[in-house]
Design an enzyme around this catalytic site. Structure first.
Site, mmCIF file in Angstrom:
data_model
loop_
_atom_site.group_PDB
_atom_site.id
_atom_site.type_symbol
_atom_site.label_atom_id
_atom_site.label_comp_id
_atom_site.label_asym_id
_atom_site.label_seq_id
_atom_site.Cartn_x
_atom_site.Cartn_y
_atom_site.Cartn_z
ATOM 1 N N ARG A 48 47.692 2.614 -16.462
ATOM 2 C CA ARG A 48 47.701 2.868 -15.023
ATOM 3 C C ARG A 48 46.313 3.354 -14.608
ATOM 4 O O ARG A 48 45.854 4.412 -15.054
ATOM 5 C CB ARG A 48 48.774 3.903 -14.647
ATOM 6 N N ARG A 75 33.865 3.278 9.473
ATOM 7 C CA ARG A 75 34.369 3.353 8.104
ATOM 8 C C ARG A 75 33.996 2.054 7.396
ATOM 9 O O ARG A 75 34.548 0.998 7.677
ATOM 10 C CB ARG A 75 35.887 3.568 8.106
ATOM 11 N N ALA A 87 38.817 15.698 10.125
ATOM 12 C CA ALA A 87 39.333 15.723 8.759
ATOM 13 C C ALA A 87 38.168 15.802 7.792
ATOM 14 O O ALA A 87 37.031 15.455 8.123
ATOM 15 C CB ALA A 87 40.175 14.476 8.478
ATOM 16 N N GLU A 104 36.271 21.879 9.365
ATOM 17 C CA GLU A 104 36.174 20.506 9.851
ATOM 18 C C GLU A 104 36.299 20.430 11.370
ATOM 19 O O GLU A 104 35.617 19.638 12.024
ATOM 20 C CB GLU A 104 37.228 19.631 9.184
ATOM 21 N N GLU A 108 33.014 18.839 13.068
ATOM 22 C CA GLU A 108 33.143 17.504 13.649
ATOM 23 C C GLU A 108 33.373 17.532 15.157
ATOM 24 O O GLU A 108 33.006 16.580 15.848
ATOM 25 C CB GLU A 108 34.288 16.748 12.970
ATOM 26 N N GLU A 155 28.785 10.332 10.650
ATOM 27 C CA GLU A 155 29.156 11.259 11.716
ATOM 28 C C GLU A 155 28.168 11.267 12.882
ATOM 29 O O GLU A 155 28.479 11.789 13.948
ATOM 30 C CB GLU A 155 29.309 12.672 11.142
#
Length: 213
Positions: A48, A75, A87, A104, A108, A155
Site C-alpha cells: 500500500r 492550485r 487553511a 492562518e 491569509e 498567496e
C-alpha cells in the site's frame, strides 16, 4: 442522528493491520510517499503506497450577516484558481490546532475571531493519504490591527470575498466550487444551523484522535 441504536452502530474506529515492512521512497518539504507491506486478515500480503501528511486546519469564518470569508488561490496540481477558506498545514512541531487556525486566519485574511468551535473533522483522501483536517468555525470576527503578514508564492494576489452561506451551498451543489475544505465546512455549517445550532458544536479544544495534541 437521533436514534441511539444507529449512533451505537455508526462511527469510525481505530484499527491497524500489521505492517511487515515499510519504506519512504520520497521525502518532500511538506509530505512524503510511504510504501507499506500490509498483512491482510485472510493471511495474504499487499503493498500500500500512500502520501504521509502532517495534517491541516481550516477556518469557516462567519460574520454577523451570515457570510463566510473565502479566498481565491491558484492550485497548480489541478490547474485552477479555487475558492477556499483560510487553511494551512500543521507544520509547526507541537502547535495546538486552534493556534494554527488562528494563525492562518490572520496570515491569509488579516482577521481575528473571538469565538471558536470545532465544525468538522475529515480525511481528505483516506485511500491514498493520511491527511487529516480539522475545520473550525470562527465567529465574532474583526480585522486585525497587527501588521499584515508578508505573503509569497501562490498567496500573492489572493482575492477575498464574503459569501452568504446559502449561496455557498448553491455553488457547491451546482459544481461551481470544489475545494474539499470549503465544501465540507460550508455543508457542516448549514447542517449545524438547521440542527441543534452553532452553540452546540464541539469546543475548540475537543479531542482529535487523528492528530492528538
Amino acid at each position: 442522528m437521533n436514534d441511539p441504536r444507529i449512533r451505537a452502530r455508526i462511527g469510525d474506529t481505530p484499527e491497524s493491520w500489521p505492517v511487515s515492512a515499510s519504506e519512504t521512497p520520497f521525502r518532500g518539504r511538506v509530505w512524503s510517499m510511504r510504501s507499506d507491506q500490509v498483512e491482510m486478515p485472510d493471511g495474504s500480503s499487499a503493498r500500500r503506497d500512500y502520501l504521509a501528511h502532517p495534517g491541516s486546519v481550516g477556518v469557516v469564518a462567519l460574520d454577523e450577516q451570515g457570510r463566510i470569508l473565502v479566498l481565491r488561490q491558484y492550485r497548480h496540481p489541478v490547474r485552477q484558481k479555487l475558492w477556499e477558506i483560510p487553511a494551512g498545514l500543521l507544520d509547526v512541531a507541537g502547535e495546538h490546532p486552534l493556534h494554527a487556525a488562528r494563525r492562518e486566519l490572520f496570515e491569509e485574511a488579516h482577521h481575528e475571531a473571538a469565538v471558536w468551535n470545532v465544525l468538522v473533522d475529515i480525511y481528505t483522501t483516506p485511500g491514498s493519504s493520511d491527511e487529516a483536517i480539522r475545520v473550525f468555525l470562527a465567529r465574532g470576527l474583526s480585522e486585525s490591527t497587527a501588521e499584515r503578514f508578508a505573503v509569497e508564492h501562490e498567496e500573492v494576489g489572493m482575492e477575498l470575498a464574503w459569501l452568504p452561506v446559502d449561496e455557498a451551498i448553491g455553488l457547491i451543489l451546482a459544481g461551481e466550487v470544489h475545494n474539499p475544505i470549503l465544501v465540507s465546512g460550508a455543508l457542516a455549517l448549514a447542517a449545524a444551523r438547521a440542527g441543534d445550532g452553532l452553540d452546540a458544536l464541539r469546543a475548540a479544544d475537543a479531542p482529535w484522535p487523528a492528530r492528538p495534541f
